[in-house]
Write a protein that holds these residues in place. Structure first.
Motif, PDB file in Angstrom:
ATOM      1  N   ARG A 141       0.839  -1.208   0.000  1.00  0.00           N
ATOM      2  CA  ARG A 141       0.000   0.000   0.000  1.00  0.00           C
ATOM      3  C   ARG A 141       0.866   1.247   0.000  1.00  0.00           C
ATOM      4  N   GLU A 142       1.960   1.212   0.737  1.00  0.00           N
ATOM      5  CA  GLU A 142       2.847   2.371   0.781  1.00  0.00           C
ATOM      6  C   GLU A 142       3.428   2.668  -0.589  1.00  0.00           C
ATOM      7  N   ALA A 143       3.837   1.621  -1.320  1.00  0.00           N
ATOM      8  CA  ALA A 143       4.386   1.819  -2.661  1.00  0.00           C
ATOM      9  C   ALA A 143       3.321   2.328  -3.617  1.00  0.00           C
ATOM     10  N   GLU A 144       2.102   1.801  -3.508  1.00  0.00           N
ATOM     11  CA  GLU A 144       1.035   2.250  -4.393  1.00  0.00           C
ATOM     12  C   GLU A 144       0.641   3.689  -4.122  1.00  0.00           C
ATOM     13  N   VAL A 145       0.642   4.078  -2.848  1.00  0.00           N
ATOM     14  CA  VAL A 145       0.334   5.468  -2.516  1.00  0.00           C
ATOM     15  C   VAL A 145       1.408   6.392  -3.085  1.00  0.00           C
ATOM     16  N   ALA A 146       2.682   5.985  -3.008  1.00  0.00           N
ATOM     17  CA  ALA A 146       3.759   6.810  -3.557  1.00  0.00           C
ATOM     18  C   ALA A 146       3.593   6.991  -5.061  1.00  0.00           C
ATOM     19  N   LEU A 147       3.253   5.915  -5.773  1.00  0.00           N
ATOM     20  CA  LEU A 147       3.046   6.033  -7.212  1.00  0.00           C
ATOM     21  C   LEU A 147       1.840   6.910  -7.528  1.00  0.00           C
ATOM     22  N   LEU A 148       0.777   6.795  -6.738  1.00  0.00           N
ATOM     23  CA  LEU A 148      -0.402   7.629  -6.954  1.00  0.00           C
ATOM     24  C   LEU A 148      -0.059   9.104  -6.764  1.00  0.00           C
ATOM     25  N   LEU A 149       0.695   9.409  -5.707  1.00  0.00           N
ATOM     26  CA  LEU A 149       1.076  10.798  -5.475  1.00  0.00           C
ATOM     27  C   LEU A 149       1.946  11.329  -6.606  1.00  0.00           C
ATOM     28  N   ASP A 150       2.848  10.488  -7.120  1.00  0.00           N
ATOM     29  CA  ASP A 150       3.689  10.932  -8.228  1.00  0.00           C
ATOM     30  C   ASP A 150       2.843  11.248  -9.461  1.00  0.00           C
ATOM     31  N   ARG A 151       1.829  10.429  -9.739  1.00  0.00           N
ATOM     32  CA  ARG A 151       0.978  10.691 -10.896  1.00  0.00           C
ATOM     33  C   ARG A 151       0.157  11.965 -10.697  1.00  0.00           C
ATOM     34  N   LEU A 152      -0.313  12.184  -9.471  1.00  0.00           N
ATOM     35  CA  LEU A 152      -1.069  13.413  -9.206  1.00  0.00           C
ATOM     36  C   LEU A 152      -0.189  14.645  -9.355  1.00  0.00           C
ATOM     37  N   ARG A 153       1.057  14.552  -8.895  1.00  0.00           N
ATOM     38  CA  ARG A 153       1.955  15.699  -9.043  1.00  0.00           C
ATOM     39  C   ARG A 153       2.278  15.953 -10.509  1.00  0.00           C
ATOM     40  N   ALA A 154       2.454  14.884 -11.269  1.00  0.00           N
ATOM     41  CA  ALA A 154       2.731  15.064 -12.698  1.00  0.00           C
ATOM     42  C   ALA A 154       1.545  15.700 -13.415  1.00  0.00           C
ATOM     43  N   ARG A 155       0.332  15.360 -12.999  1.00  0.00           N
ATOM     44  CA  ARG A 155      -0.854  15.896 -13.672  1.00  0.00           C
ATOM     45  C   ARG A 155      -1.246  17.270 -13.153  1.00  0.00           C
ATOM     46  N   LEU A 156      -1.177  17.481 -11.835  1.00  0.00           N
ATOM     47  CA  LEU A 156      -1.667  18.713 -11.232  1.00  0.00           C
ATOM     48  C   LEU A 156      -0.564  19.717 -10.911  1.00  0.00           C
ATOM     49  N   GLY A 157       0.683  19.255 -10.846  1.00  0.00           N
ATOM     50  CA  GLY A 157       1.773  20.130 -10.438  1.00  0.00           C
ATOM     51  C   GLY A 157       2.244  19.795  -9.034  1.00  0.00           C
ATOM     52  N   ALA A 158       3.557  19.897  -8.818  1.00  0.00           N
ATOM     53  CA  ALA A 158       4.121  19.524  -7.517  1.00  0.00           C
ATOM     54  C   ALA A 158       3.602  20.404  -6.393  1.00  0.00           C
ATOM     55  N   ALA A 159       3.326  21.681  -6.682  1.00  0.00           N
ATOM     56  CA  ALA A 159       2.885  22.589  -5.620  1.00  0.00           C
ATOM     57  C   ALA A 159       1.455  22.315  -5.174  1.00  0.00           C
ATOM     58  N   GLN A 160       0.709  21.506  -5.931  1.00  0.00           N
ATOM     59  CA  GLN A 160      -0.687  21.247  -5.592  1.00  0.00           C
ATOM     60  C   GLN A 160      -0.878  19.997  -4.743  1.00  0.00           C
ATOM     61  N   VAL A 161       0.172  19.196  -4.582  1.00  0.00           N
ATOM     62  CA  VAL A 161       0.075  17.954  -3.808  1.00  0.00           C
ATOM     63  C   VAL A 161       1.149  18.000  -2.725  1.00  0.00           C
ATOM     64  N   VAL A 162       0.731  18.334  -1.503  1.00  0.00           N
ATOM     65  CA  VAL A 162       1.666  18.465  -0.397  1.00  0.00           C
ATOM     66  C   VAL A 162       1.116  17.706   0.806  1.00  0.00           C
ATOM     67  N   ARG A 163       1.922  17.582   1.818  1.00  0.00           N
ATOM     68  CA  ARG A 163       1.501  16.908   3.036  1.00  0.00           C
ATOM     69  C   ARG A 163       2.102  17.634   4.226  1.00  0.00           C
ATOM     70  N   PRO A 164       1.487  17.527   5.388  1.00  0.00           N
ATOM     71  CA  PRO A 164       2.093  18.148   6.571  1.00  0.00           C
ATOM     72  C   PRO A 164       3.342  17.392   6.987  1.00  0.00           C
ATOM     73  N   ALA A 165       4.335  18.124   7.416  1.00  0.00           N
ATOM     74  CA  ALA A 165       5.598  17.530   7.858  1.00  0.00           C
ATOM     75  C   ALA A 165       6.044  18.233   9.137  1.00  0.00           C
ATOM     76  N   PRO A 166       6.669  17.519  10.061  1.00  0.00           N
ATOM     77  CA  PRO A 166       7.129  18.153  11.302  1.00  0.00           C
ATOM     78  C   PRO A 166       8.298  19.089  11.053  1.00  0.00           C
ATOM     79  N   ARG A 167       8.364  20.123  11.873  1.00  0.00           N
ATOM     80  CA  ARG A 167       9.463  21.069  11.817  1.00  0.00           C
ATOM     81  C   ARG A 167       9.904  21.367  13.239  1.00  0.00           C
ATOM     82  N   GLN A 168      11.218  21.466  13.433  1.00  0.00           N
ATOM     83  CA  GLN A 168      11.748  21.689  14.763  1.00  0.00           C
ATOM     84  C   GLN A 168      11.367  23.085  15.251  1.00  0.00           C
ATOM     85  N   SER A 169      10.420  23.167  16.169  1.00  0.00           N
ATOM     86  CA  SER A 169      10.013  24.440  16.756  1.00  0.00           C
ATOM     87  C   SER A 169       9.233  24.167  18.030  1.00  0.00           C
ATOM     88  N   HIS A 170       9.475  25.001  19.036  1.00  0.00           N
ATOM     89  CA  HIS A 170       8.717  24.875  20.279  1.00  0.00           C
ATOM     90  C   HIS A 170       7.337  25.492  20.151  1.00  0.00           C
TER      91      HIS A 170
END
Length: 518
Positions: free
Chosen positions: A376-405
């Motif tokens: 499932r993890e590999a399939e999700v990665a391929l799906l995200l890559d196809r969405l980015r190729a079709r919609l643009g990289a800036a349109q498909v993002v995810r939340p990520a942690p950042r070092q901050s208090h």
């Protein structure tokens, strides 16, 4: 031969604009390394040197002289990598470059064999002027260059004849052909690239200038100090050849395909893309890398150059998967009178981590397997890559942690986790999964926190409370410390029914709700 010398390369690498410690250039700054049980200064910037500290001084003594001294651990490996990157960039002036150092005091240098290249830039002086201006523009200070017939003479000219602001061009020492002997004779023996212990021995013997060495017979000099002194002298004066080993050329990740007849159908373009992707696989396997960014350039017969770019969520070698990503970008492709050549360039590659597919059906890592955890993890990665190729990289993002208090700054949105971000969410005090804009509450029973208040047209009676947790602005990012009223106190409160809120009191003693716990 040209030698580019950067006296403060290590500190400039850290304090130049846009680097990890920007702003340190105007303040006393030093890089520190551990020597035995004591920490000593490995390199200092100009401000620290003017304040009276120098490389090799114990950190405790330097703090006594300059209490405001900024210090960071030295990173020799990062210095070598940065100097190598600069040498690779310098191939724009000549294909033959190599590095020297970084050495003691954080200085570094780059050798450039400009034989046969100077006329392309208008002569040696114009090439040196252009090189110094560009390197200075990168944020490196006190850039000095020496141009001479031999490596030894160029090294000595850059260190002992080039001045920061004097001369024409400034910071460059050009030794005319055949004049290096006359110009080098007056320089100190340090200009011969000799080890410090040999230099100290020569000074004890009263030999302080190169002219003093050149006047001595070779046999007694070699018997007393070894062959290195005479060898370095012959190299500098051109009496003996000195081998020059340039860095290996950087082979770009690029494949080109030319067609006997122009193509225009989408099927033919897709088939050509698949051929280019398959050509990369052996090279990627040998380098143990995978593609992360790919740029496709298609040359039309009538002149225009068409571009298509795709990216992957993880390093990839599968030609079929890469071809499918490009296929998403071919809608509306205008081939004009036909495409006569195509070039595929990997603009970003990363180390490839292979995964062993499981023997049990349903748990394999291959995307074609029955979806298990890894599948499932590999399939999700391929799906995200196809969405980015079709919609643009800036349109498909995810939340990520950042070092901050600060919880407002502890999350970023990106295609993947930014460099330096933690791999998992940091284990801090409990936070609501979704923050709210501060919503004021009406306090009905005063206390800390209030035991009864009204929020969203409902009365809340606090049964349990935990806190306070004080969160203040990042004072180290500003020139002035934050005002006391900018700090906020947070409580986790719960009513008798188990509903939990994140209650906040700001500097003006106003109570607000910042989030709801599940």
């Amino acid at each position: 031969m040209l030698f580019l010398w950067l006296p403060r390369f290590a500190t400039d690498r850290v304090t130049r604009p846009g680097a990890v410690c920007a702003g340190g250039r105007d303040r006393p700054f030093a890089l520190v390394r551990e020597t035995g049980r004591a920490a000593t200064l490995h390199a200092v910037n100009r401000a620290a040197e003017a304040a009276g500290v120098f490389a090799g001084l114990p950190l405790t003594d330097a703090r006594a002289v300059v209490p405001a001294l900024m210090a960071r651990p030295a990173a020799p490996a990062a210095d070598v990598a940065a100097l190598g990157a600069l040498a690779t960039w310098a191939t724009r002036h000549t294909p033959w470059t190599t590095i020297e150092g970084p050495g003691d005091g954080g200085a570094g240098g780059i050798w450039l064999d400009i034989t046969g290249c100077a006329h392309l830039f208008g002569g040696e002086a114009a090439l040196a002027r252009d090189l110094r201006q560009r390197v200075s523009g990168f944020g490196f200070s006190a850039v000095r260059l020496g141009v001479a017939d031999t490596q030894g003479a160029a090294w000595a000219a850059a260190r002992f004849l080039a001045e920061d602001d004097d001369g024409e061009p400034p910071g460059v020492a050009l030794l005319p052909e055949g004049a290096q002997r006359q110009l080098l004779m007056g320089l100190p023996v340090e200009a011969l690239r000799l080890p410090p212990d040999v230099v100290e021995t020569l000074r004890r013997l009263g030999l302080r200038r190169i002219a003093d060495l050149a006047a001595l017979p070779r046999a007694p000099l070699t018997a007393r100090l070894g062959p290195l002194v005479a060898q370095r002298l012959d190299h500098a004066l051109g009496r003996a050849p000195e081998p020059f080993t340039p860095r290996p050329p950087v082979v770009p990740w690029r494949e080109t395909l030319a067609f006997p007849e122009p193509i225009g159908r989408t099927e033919d373009v897709t088939r050509a893309i698949a051929t280019l992707c398959r050509a990369f696989r052996p090279r990627l396997e040998r380098a143990d890398k995978g593609a992360r960014r790919l740029l496709l350039e298609m040359a039309r017969v009538d002149g225009p150059l068409l571009h298509r770019m795709v990216g992957t969520s993880r390093p990839m070698r599968d030609a079929g998967a890469l071809t499918r990503l490009f296929r998403e970008t071919l809608d509306g492709l205008d081939a004009g009178f036909g495409i006569e050549a195509m070039t595929l360039t990997l603009t970003a590659v990363e180390p490839f981590t292979a995964k062993q597919p499981a023997f049990v059906r349903g748990t394999g890592a291959a995307p074609s397997a029955t979806p298990g955890a890894t599948g499932r993890e590999a399939e999700v990665a391929l799906l995200l890559d196809r969405l980015r190729a079709r919609l643009g990289a800036a349109q498909v993002v995810r939340p990520a942690p950042r070092q901050s208090h600060d919880p407002d700054a502890a999350v970023t949105h990106a295609e993947r986790a930014p460099a330096g971000a933690p791999g998992t969410w940091p284990a801090t005090a409990p936070r609501p999964p979704r923050l709210l804009a501060p919503e004021p509450v009406e306090v009905l029973e005063e206390d800390t926190p209030p035991t009864r208040f009204r929020w969203r047209r409902r009365d809340w009676r606090v049964a349990r409370a935990e806190g306070p947790e004080r969160i203040a602005p990042a004072w180290w990012h500003g020139a002035q410390p934050p005002a006391p009223d900018q700090a906020r106190d947070h409580w986790r409160v719960e009513d008798a029914a188990g509903h939990r809120l994140w209650l906040v009191r700001d500097g003006a003693a106003r109570w607000c709700v910042r989030g709801v716990f599940p």
